[in-house]
Design a protein around this motif. Structure first.
Motif: not given
Ligand code: FES
Length: 168
Positions: A93-100, A134-140
């Motif tokens: 599970i992504c914890r990066n900024i867009a998902c956060w 980190e980001c899964l490159a699926y931020c959209e």
């Molecule tokens: S921040 Fe979650 S997929 Fe990019």
């Protein structure tokens, strides 16, 4: 797993099978330069041994003729290389900024409660393992996760319940 920050040893010594050795030769024939052969050979090691442990790093270093610390940085840089045994279904599970910003922390808690494991753990029945990445490159489609290599986005509690039920 990478989120736990350290690698898990294999129970005994590891060595390449004959089939893997032939594949290594084939990879080198295709990418004579060791740098480009690195990722395909690490993937081969994941298929061969299940995960990358310190012992596997040693034999990767021998094959690729690169120092251990270089192998280790490549292995730990990419979240897709497992560094410990995984459950039959591996959820990242992504914890990066867009998902956060899109509520990922609450969804992670939901998943932790549902599976009864925390990131870096495998469920007692061996069915699920969980990892924060980190980001899964699926931020959209944030918030997003990957299960067994498949991407799922626009997550809600209900969608997570469905994904877990389908995988059980
Ligand atoms: S921040 Fe979650 S997929 Fe990019």
């Amino acid at each position: 797993m990478s989120s736990s920050g350290h690698m898990i040893d294999h129970p005994g010594p590891v060595s390449w099978s004959e089939a893997a050795r032939r594949e290594i030769d084939a990879i080198f024939a295709k990418y004579p330069d060791t740098k480009s052969a690195t990722l395909p050979i690490i993937w081969l090691a994941v298929r061969e041994f299940g995960w990358i442990s310190p012992q596997v790093e040693v034999i990767l270093g021998e094959v690729l003729k690169r120092p251990l610390n270089e192998i280790h940085s490549v292995v730990t840089f990419y979240t897709m290389f497992p560094q410990g045994p995984l459950g039959r279904h591996h959820i990242q599970i992504c914890r990066n900024i867009a998902c956060w910003l899109a509520n990922a922390p609450e969804l992670m808690e939901h998943l932790v409660a549902k599976l009864g494991i925390r990131p870096g753990e495998v469920s007692a029945d061996g069915r699920f393992s969980l990892e924060e990445v980190e980001c899964l490159a699926y931020c959209e489609c944030a918030p997003a996760l990957r299960i067994d290599g498949r991407y799922e986005g626009n997550l809600t509690r209900e969608k997570i319940d469905r994904i877990v039920e389908e995988a059980r």
